[in-house]
Scaffold this active site. Structure first.
Site, PDB file in Angstrom:
ATOM      1  N   SER A 198       0.843  -1.199   0.000  1.00  6.76           N
ATOM      2  CA  SER A 198       0.000   0.000   0.000  1.00  6.76           C
ATOM      3  C   SER A 198       0.878   1.249   0.000  1.00  6.76           C
ATOM      4  O   SER A 198       1.602   1.483  -0.963  1.00  6.76           O
ATOM      5  CB  SER A 198      -0.955  -0.026   1.194  1.00  6.76           C
ATOM      6  N   ASP A 420      -8.880  -6.203  -4.548  1.00 10.90           N
ATOM      7  CA  ASP A 420      -8.516  -5.044  -3.736  1.00 10.90           C
ATOM      8  C   ASP A 420      -9.666  -4.045  -3.758  1.00 10.90           C
ATOM      9  O   ASP A 420     -10.128  -3.631  -4.822  1.00 10.90           O
ATOM     10  CB  ASP A 420      -7.246  -4.398  -4.288  1.00 10.90           C
ATOM     11  N   HIS A 459      -7.198  -5.902  -0.199  1.00  9.43           N
ATOM     12  CA  HIS A 459      -6.070  -4.987  -0.059  1.00  9.43           C
ATOM     13  C   HIS A 459      -5.025  -5.520   0.922  1.00  9.43           C
ATOM     14  O   HIS A 459      -5.295  -5.670   2.114  1.00  9.43           O
ATOM     15  CB  HIS A 459      -6.575  -3.614   0.404  1.00  9.43           C
TER      16      HIS A 459
END
Length: 527
Positions: A198, A420, A459
């Site tokens: 991320s 995601d 995610h």
């Protein structure tokens, strides 16, 4: 003869002792007490302090570190530095195992609005034998909000803090970490790695693009590559709900996700609750109009307005003239993170995700009280332009030019979950395609950069899902860097009661079921 033997033996012991003593002086036992300030270009070290910790435990942290890391014996070094003219104080933490160092260094990335996770990532990393570093970039550790550092007291953007968060922190933590490691062990790390997902994945690309000789290997998970664009696109579902005056509950949104999976699950020949290739899934949300779903004991009828919201969220942001601004979520991804809602005064309304909410308030509007509910399609289009124009040069990491990284001999392993719900996987695929176009095609790029897509994974594999999560991508990267074994596939496992092993394939290949036990990785091939 006996006396001569004794004298000879005593002489031998003296000589051995002298050699051993000389060896101790030349290779002294690592000390955690004395460190010299390392030279860091563009920065000045203010202080440096080392502490030896025995049987140390890093406690678990909800959402960041699932289990405590205990039994750590380490040298913990805190380095405080500043960048002339920036009026900042940056903490770089370096942790080093007191014994069983594997000769490698690993820097760890951040999360949300934090440049590093500090102890929460340092603990697991040195548990694996690495020396490791992490930084607060001078902005502290609060992943959920940049309120304390985004704006100066006069309301202007704190550009130095943003620069620290965006890219300077990568340079600082890498150089400080490697130089302190060298001082402690008396030799340089044999190999250096970056590991992040991320925000940490975005920082990984900072390293590859801006500082191509810092790391031998870079692991980038769910990278926030096109930050200035994708973060504005995260606001798109909220704008759509406001414009449609329709705010579906999480339960209603889940009905669409489940319906999409049910429709496209079997396209790969395996009914496992996972869409293997979202590109061939042509789900129409309007098919659910009129259907009743049970939500909190109530039967709710799906309306056209709700279906319209879902369709636009899946399509992705477009401008006033219908031109595409960015990608949407894949069918099968959870919708209620970006199309999130909340009840207030007995009425349901939008509730933006904290990253796009803060980016728009603090950096675009420069007003913490800015009313995001007033954003219509035209205004969002303007925000796209402002975000890119003002900040891409600082926080953008979409430059496909990786020649420097390739020439330095670096290896980049990137992975992204196709379900995601926060960072759009198609943006990552676009970046890979742009690198191929610039640098000689897929075969050439695969020599140093491989992308692996994980069907059904959300995610950074943040919650247990039906999808197959890579089990040890860092190990695959290490073998690639140190043994020249480029990963032809990644081992992956399905979480939960069903379990099972799978493989992930380097883009553009996908894992195809070829028969046999669907819980075995041997039943899949990269096609």
């Amino acid at each position: 003869m006996t006396i001569m033997f004794i004298l000879s033996y005593l002489t031998f012991l003296i000589l051995v002792g002298a050699v051993a003593n000389d060896e101790v002086h030349r290779h002294p036992k690592p000390s955690c007490a004395n460190f010299k300030a390392p030279y860091i270009p563009g920065a000045k070290v203010i202080s440096i302090n080392g502490t030896e910790l025995r049987n140390y435990t890093v406690p678990a942290s909800p959402g960041l570190l699932l289990n405590p890391v205990s039994g750590l014996n380490l040298c913990a070094v805190d380095v405080i530095l500043t960048h002339p003219g920036a009026h900042d104080q940056v903490l770089v933490k370096v942790w080093m195992p007191l014994e069983s160092w594997n000769g490698r260094f690993q820097a760890n990335g951040g999360v949300g609005f934090s440049a590093g996770e500090l102890d929460l990532s340092l603990g697991p990393t040195i548990k694996q034998g690495y020396s490791s570093s992490s930084t607060d970039a001078g902005i502290g550790f609060n992943p959920s909000t940049p309120k304390a550092w985004a704006l100066r007291p006069d309301g202007t953007v704190n550009r130095d803090a943003l620069i620290n968060f965006s890219y300077r922190s990568v340079h600082d933590t890498a150089l400080v970490g490697k130089k302190i490691t060298e001082q402690f062990y008396g030799k340089k790390p044999k190999y250096s790695y970056w590991n992040g997902c991320s925000t940490g994945g975005r920082q990984a690309m900072v390293a590859a693009q801006r500082y191509p000789d810092l790391f031998d290997g870079i692991l980038a998970g769910a990278p926030a590559i096109y930050w200035t664009t994708y973060v504005i696109a995260e606001q798109w579902p909220q704008v759509v709900m406001n414009m449609e005056n329709s705010f579906p509950s999480p339960c209603e949104l889940k009905a669409f996700t489940d319906a999409g999976i049910a429709e496209c699950d079997g396209l790969d020949g395996v009914l496992d609750g996972v869409i293997n290739n979202p590109d061939i899934c042509h789900f129409d949300p309007y098919r659910l109009v009129g259907r009743q779903v049970s939500c909190d004991g109530m039967n709710i009828t799906i309306t056209e307005a709700t279906a319209s919201v879902v369709l636009k969220v899946l399509q992705g942001a477009f401008g006033p003239n219908g031109e595409s601004k960015w990608y949407g979520l894949n069918v099968g991804a959870a919708l209620d993170s970006l199309a999130n809602t909340t009840m207030a005064g007995g009425k349901r309304g939008g509730f933006p995700f904290f990253v796009n909410d803060a980016w728009i308030r603090y950096w675009i509007a420069r007003d913490p009280n800015y009313n995001l509910t007033k954003i219509d399609y035209s205004e969002l289009d303007r925000l796209f332009t402002l975000s890119d124009t003002e900040y891409d040069a600082i926080i953008g990491t979409s430059n496909p030019n990786l020649w420097g990284f390739q020439e330095a001999g670096g290896k980049l392993l990137m992975w992204h979950g196709l379900s995601d719900q926060l960072i759009f996987p198609k943006g990552t695929i676009e970046y890979r395609n742009r690198v191929e176009k610039l640098m000689g095609g897929s075969k050439k790029v695969n020599e140093f950069f491989r992308l692996f897509l994980a069907p059904g994974v959300d995610h950074c594999a943040g919650t247990p899902s039906l999808g197959a999560v890579p089990t040890d991508p860092l190990g695959a990267l290490v073998r690639w860097v140190e043994e020249g074994r480029a990963p032809s596939q990644l081992a992956a496992e399905i979480a939960g009661s069903q379990g099972g092993a799978r493989i992930l394939c380097p883009y553009p290949q996908i894992a195809q079921y070829v028969g046999g036990d669907t819980q075995s990785a041997l039943s899949f091939r990269c096609i």
